[in-house]
Design an enzyme around this catalytic site. Structure first.
Site, short mmCIF file in Angstrom:
data_model
loop_
_atom_site.label_atom_id
_atom_site.label_comp_id
_atom_site.label_asym_id
_atom_site.label_seq_id
_atom_site.Cartn_x
_atom_site.Cartn_y
_atom_site.Cartn_z
N SER A 167 93.52 97.98 76.47
CA SER A 167 92.90 98.24 77.65
C SER A 167 93.81 97.71 78.72
O SER A 167 95.15 97.99 78.70
CB SER A 167 91.44 97.88 77.49
OG SER A 167 90.48 98.54 78.53
N GLU A 261 90.59 107.51 69.78
CA GLU A 261 90.57 107.60 71.59
C GLU A 261 90.81 108.13 72.12
O GLU A 261 92.05 109.23 71.98
CB GLU A 261 91.48 106.15 71.64
CG GLU A 261 90.59 104.71 71.26
CD GLU A 261 91.89 103.10 72.07
OE1 GLU A 261 91.80 103.36 73.04
OE2 GLU A 261 92.24 102.89 70.87
N HIS A 291 87.31 102.90 71.69
CA HIS A 291 88.18 101.79 72.73
C HIS A 291 87.93 100.34 72.50
O HIS A 291 87.10 100.25 72.59
CB HIS A 291 88.69 103.00 74.00
CG HIS A 291 88.65 101.94 74.97
ND1 HIS A 291 90.34 102.18 74.95
CD2 HIS A 291 88.76 101.43 76.23
CE1 HIS A 291 90.80 101.23 76.40
NE2 HIS A 291 89.45 101.07 76.32
#
Length: 324
Positions: A167, A261, A291
């Site tokens: 991330s 995602e 995610h």
């Protein structure tokens, strides 16, 4: 007439969602349910506390040793496989956790860090960089660079260091390396960015087409992060969004992203940008993943598999590879 340079090709695992197994889908649906019970509309500090509570209920890594260190003023855990007996080793992965820059800690990501340490037979430096909203850009990048330089000063050679993160941790991994490129300083052997935020302008098509498929990273969430992180500064600056940077000279890069995602197309766009700059880039698109699935190896089989892929990539790029 001059010949065009031959660019490295991408190794892409572009699997469609139909190839996801039923067991994998069931695991993801269960994870969505757990995360859905964890989060509600809250401010950043409340979200941070909710994530800490969730991860406090998950298992700690096993068969690793952990030593808390001060990495140039940055709190960090140095984690290595229990079978290896040393305070400082030869190979290291600098791991940068995700969590929107406002959450995540040494506890929340200790499991994935431990998994990578064992799979790569390497030390993992898990960094507790400063968080939003208390600390805005560029505090997070500064802490990443401080930790990387601590590794080099501690005896790890740059060619035996891989920088990885998921991330926004993946964003930091890329941006820290770009910073080293700009100042012509030592580069890591390779970089791993798992579901990175590459474009704070949120221009990728999958921000819309996957909006209903990934409940935990959408345009609204990204806007909250962007506003807290950089305020009214330009989101298309290469110092903030890697997609707009010149990646010429960047080390080998592994990108992972889930097919569900919203960040899928931004990852693909970064792949194209990197390949066009001559970077040796590998992209894995994991079917049915949402995610940050990678941080749940204790619940998700595909997280365990994707973590092994990261470890294999790191090992393949260390100058001093571990003994088989």
């Amino acid at each position: 007439m001059a010949l065009s340079p031959v660019l490295p090709t991408s190794t892409a695992y572009a699997l469609d969602a139909a190839s996801q197994t039923k067991a994998s889908d069931n695991q993801i649906q269960k994870l969505i349910g757990i995360l859905g019970q964890t989060y509600a509309p809250q401010d950043l500090r409340q979200r941070r506390a909710a994530f800490e509570r969730l991860m406090a209920s998950t298992p700690d890594p096993t068969r690793v040793q952990i030593r808390h260190v001060d990495a140039n003023g940055v709190d960090a855990d140095l984690i290595w496989p229990a079978r290896l007996h040393h305070p400082i080793g030869r190979r290291a992965i600098l791991y940068l956790h995700g969590g929107g820059f406002y959450s995540g800690s040494l506890r929340t990501h200790r499991n994935i860090a431990g998994s990578l340490a064992k799979a790569a037979s390497a030390d993992v430096l898990l960094v507790d960089y400063r968080l939003l909203p208390e600390n805005k850009y560029p505090a997070q990048i500064d802490d990443t660079l401080a930790a990387y330089r601590w590794l080099l000063a501690s005896g790890y050679k740059a060619e035996n260091v891989v920088i990885a993160g998921e991330s926004v941790g993946g964003t930091l991994a890329i941006e820290a390396t770009l910073n080293q490129l700009r100042i012509k300083a030592s580069l890591p052997a390779a970089v791993v960015a798992m579901s990175p935020v590459t474009d704070f302008a949120a221009m990728g098509d999958s921000m819309t087409t996957n909006a209903q498929n990934d409940p935990f990273m959408g345009k609204g969430e990204l806007e909250i992060i962007r506003n807290a992180y950089i305020g009214d500064k330009s989101p298309v600056s290469p110092e903030r969004s890697p997609l707009y940077a010149d990646m010429t000279g960047f080390p080998p890069l592994l990108l992972q992203v889930g097919s569900r995602e919203t960040l899928l197309d931004d990852t693909r766009r970064l792949e194209d940008k990197a390949r066009g700059a001559g970077v040796d880039v590998t992209t894995e698109v994991w079917p049915g993943m949402i995610h940050q699935w990678q941080i749940f190896p204790f619940w998700i089989e595909d997280a365990r598999k994707s973590n092994r892929k990261v470890a294999e990539f790191a090992v393949s790029h260390f100058a001093d590879r571990p003994d088989e």
